[in-house]
Design a protein around this motif. Sequence first.
Motif, mmCIF file in Angstrom:
data_model
loop_
_atom_site.group_PDB
_atom_site.id
_atom_site.type_symbol
_atom_site.label_atom_id
_atom_site.label_comp_id
_atom_site.label_asym_id
_atom_site.label_seq_id
_atom_site.Cartn_x
_atom_site.Cartn_y
_atom_site.Cartn_z
ATOM 1 N N ASP A 20 0.851 -1.049 -0.003
ATOM 2 C CA ASP A 20 0.115 0.028 0.005
ATOM 3 C C ASP A 20 0.939 1.013 -0.077
ATOM 4 O O ASP A 20 1.675 1.619 1.079
ATOM 5 C CB ASP A 20 -1.021 0.043 1.332
ATOM 6 C CG ASP A 20 -1.869 1.085 1.467
ATOM 7 O OD1 ASP A 20 -1.707 2.156 0.863
ATOM 8 O OD2 ASP A 20 -3.118 1.092 1.883
ATOM 9 N N LEU A 21 0.953 1.829 -1.076
ATOM 10 C CA LEU A 21 2.056 3.186 -1.077
ATOM 11 C C LEU A 21 1.823 4.232 -0.083
ATOM 12 O O LEU A 21 2.426 4.692 0.189
ATOM 13 C CB LEU A 21 1.947 3.544 -2.612
ATOM 14 C CG LEU A 21 2.342 2.648 -3.689
ATOM 15 C CD1 LEU A 21 2.265 3.387 -5.220
ATOM 16 C CD2 LEU A 21 3.652 2.117 -3.396
ATOM 17 N N GLU A 22 0.353 4.338 0.048
ATOM 18 C CA GLU A 22 0.062 5.521 1.099
ATOM 19 C C GLU A 22 0.473 5.129 2.354
ATOM 20 O O GLU A 22 1.179 5.815 3.001
ATOM 21 C CB GLU A 22 -1.680 5.755 1.244
ATOM 22 C CG GLU A 22 -1.728 6.752 2.173
ATOM 23 C CD GLU A 22 -1.448 8.027 1.814
ATOM 24 O OE1 GLU A 22 -1.513 8.806 2.792
ATOM 25 O OE2 GLU A 22 -1.085 8.369 0.941
ATOM 26 N N GLU A 23 0.283 3.633 2.696
ATOM 27 C CA GLU A 23 0.680 3.377 4.098
ATOM 28 C C GLU A 23 2.220 3.236 4.116
ATOM 29 O O GLU A 23 3.024 3.692 5.113
ATOM 30 C CB GLU A 23 0.236 2.005 4.210
ATOM 31 C CG GLU A 23 0.332 1.456 5.710
ATOM 32 C CD GLU A 23 -0.399 1.967 6.647
ATOM 33 O OE1 GLU A 23 0.143 1.682 7.903
ATOM 34 O OE2 GLU A 23 -1.294 2.677 6.441
ATOM 35 N N ARG A 24 3.131 3.025 3.220
ATOM 36 C CA ARG A 24 4.483 3.174 2.759
ATOM 37 C C ARG A 24 5.093 4.587 3.134
ATOM 38 O O ARG A 24 5.917 4.635 4.092
ATOM 39 C CB ARG A 24 4.852 2.666 1.718
ATOM 40 C CG ARG A 24 6.518 2.592 1.483
ATOM 41 C CD ARG A 24 6.903 2.203 0.264
ATOM 42 N NE ARG A 24 6.561 1.229 -0.377
ATOM 43 C CZ ARG A 24 6.429 0.598 -1.523
ATOM 44 N NH1 ARG A 24 7.143 1.422 -2.597
ATOM 45 N NH2 ARG A 24 6.137 -0.479 -2.011
ATOM 46 N N ARG A 25 4.146 5.574 2.406
ATOM 47 C CA ARG A 25 4.591 6.972 2.603
ATOM 48 C C ARG A 25 4.342 7.251 4.157
ATOM 49 O O ARG A 25 5.441 8.147 4.672
ATOM 50 C CB ARG A 25 3.612 7.833 1.615
ATOM 51 C CG ARG A 25 4.102 9.342 1.777
ATOM 52 C CD ARG A 25 3.130 10.074 1.006
ATOM 53 N NE ARG A 25 1.856 10.203 1.444
ATOM 54 C CZ ARG A 25 1.437 10.979 2.551
ATOM 55 N NH1 ARG A 25 2.378 11.934 3.054
ATOM 56 N NH2 ARG A 25 0.012 10.773 2.811
ATOM 57 N N CYS A 26 3.249 6.892 4.642
ATOM 58 C CA CYS A 26 2.904 7.390 6.240
ATOM 59 C C CYS A 26 4.126 6.832 6.995
ATOM 60 O O CYS A 26 4.529 7.335 7.815
ATOM 61 C CB CYS A 26 1.729 6.799 6.575
ATOM 62 S SG CYS A 26 0.141 7.821 5.519
ATOM 63 N N GLY A 27 4.607 5.496 6.597
ATOM 64 C CA GLY A 27 5.509 4.865 7.379
ATOM 65 C C GLY A 27 6.878 5.668 7.293
ATOM 66 O O GLY A 27 7.544 5.976 8.413
ATOM 67 N N TYR A 28 7.143 6.062 6.281
ATOM 68 C CA TYR A 28 8.548 6.726 5.993
ATOM 69 C C TYR A 28 8.292 8.312 6.583
ATOM 70 O O TYR A 28 9.414 8.419 7.769
ATOM 71 C CB TYR A 28 8.746 7.108 4.659
ATOM 72 C CG TYR A 28 9.477 6.161 3.897
ATOM 73 C CD1 TYR A 28 10.766 5.775 4.328
ATOM 74 C CD2 TYR A 28 9.132 5.277 3.025
ATOM 75 C CE1 TYR A 28 11.473 4.533 3.514
ATOM 76 C CE2 TYR A 28 9.431 4.160 2.262
ATOM 77 C CZ TYR A 28 10.974 3.833 2.599
ATOM 78 O OH TYR A 28 11.410 3.022 2.261
ATOM 79 N N VAL A 29 7.314 9.101 6.514
ATOM 80 C CA VAL A 29 7.089 10.222 7.425
ATOM 81 C C VAL A 29 7.107 10.036 8.887
ATOM 82 O O VAL A 29 7.636 11.010 9.351
ATOM 83 C CB VAL A 29 5.796 10.958 6.756
ATOM 84 C CG1 VAL A 29 5.407 11.990 7.347
ATOM 85 C CG2 VAL A 29 5.930 11.273 5.434
ATOM 86 N N HIS A 30 6.284 9.109 9.327
ATOM 87 C CA HIS A 30 6.071 8.857 10.597
ATOM 88 C C HIS A 30 7.369 8.431 11.513
ATOM 89 O O HIS A 30 7.984 9.278 12.373
ATOM 90 C CB HIS A 30 4.873 8.113 11.084
ATOM 91 C CG HIS A 30 4.628 8.164 12.268
ATOM 92 N ND1 HIS A 30 4.316 9.166 13.318
ATOM 93 C CD2 HIS A 30 4.741 6.923 13.375
ATOM 94 C CE1 HIS A 30 3.878 8.699 14.292
ATOM 95 N NE2 HIS A 30 4.307 7.308 14.621
ATOM 96 N N LEU A 31 7.764 7.329 10.966
ATOM 97 C CA LEU A 31 9.161 6.784 11.387
ATOM 98 C C LEU A 31 10.331 7.748 11.583
ATOM 99 O O LEU A 31 10.816 7.845 12.771
ATOM 100 C CB LEU A 31 9.279 5.356 11.125
ATOM 101 C CG LEU A 31 8.273 4.295 11.230
ATOM 102 C CD1 LEU A 31 8.748 3.037 10.593
ATOM 103 C CD2 LEU A 31 7.931 4.421 12.806
ATOM 104 N N TYR A 32 10.594 8.300 10.290
ATOM 105 C CA TYR A 32 11.619 9.167 10.427
ATOM 106 C C TYR A 32 11.467 10.498 11.065
ATOM 107 O O TYR A 32 12.331 11.000 11.904
ATOM 108 C CB TYR A 32 11.969 9.614 8.867
ATOM 109 C CG TYR A 32 12.939 8.553 8.188
ATOM 110 C CD1 TYR A 32 14.435 8.853 8.396
ATOM 111 C CD2 TYR A 32 12.394 7.536 7.761
ATOM 112 C CE1 TYR A 32 15.229 7.777 7.624
ATOM 113 C CE2 TYR A 32 13.264 6.461 7.059
ATOM 114 C CZ TYR A 32 14.573 6.754 7.162
ATOM 115 O OH TYR A 32 15.650 5.688 6.662
#
Length: 155
Positions: A20-32
């Motif tokens: 899920d590309l949106e979930e992936r983007r959220c993961g990068y934004v949130h974790l970093y």
Amino acid sequence: MNRLEGVRNIVDKILMEQLDLEERRCGYVHLYGVSTICGLLALKRGLEVEICSVAGMLHDIWSYKAGYSVDHGKLGSIEARKILNEINCFSEEEIDIICSSIFSHSNKQNIDDAYCEILKDADVLQHYLYNTNLSINENEKDRLNILFKELGLNL
């Protein structure tokens, strides 16, 4: 090896497996984002920046790896311990600090040790800063107010 970069590489690989590309983007934004804020708060509070930053990178790893967030603090602490043991460059004491922070980060109402509190505060602050036009979760409002006072900001 730079330990934080080693953890980031592992997190990046896990996130790249997220279809899920949106979930992936959220993961990068949130974790970093949480990791960076953890480092800032560690500097301000006199704690180990690298340990706090690693906890921030791994705190929601289970959610992004498994695709669901039920018990993600507990399951994330187990996954983080597995990752940290595999890369074999952290002491048991450091792993315990990181995993304890991850385990307790979802319970924002409790006050835990200083490392746990940094992760909770960073998580709340990243949620807020992601989009300040969104409403603030009632469970996070008190913590955010206290953090803003500490930082000399107004909410």
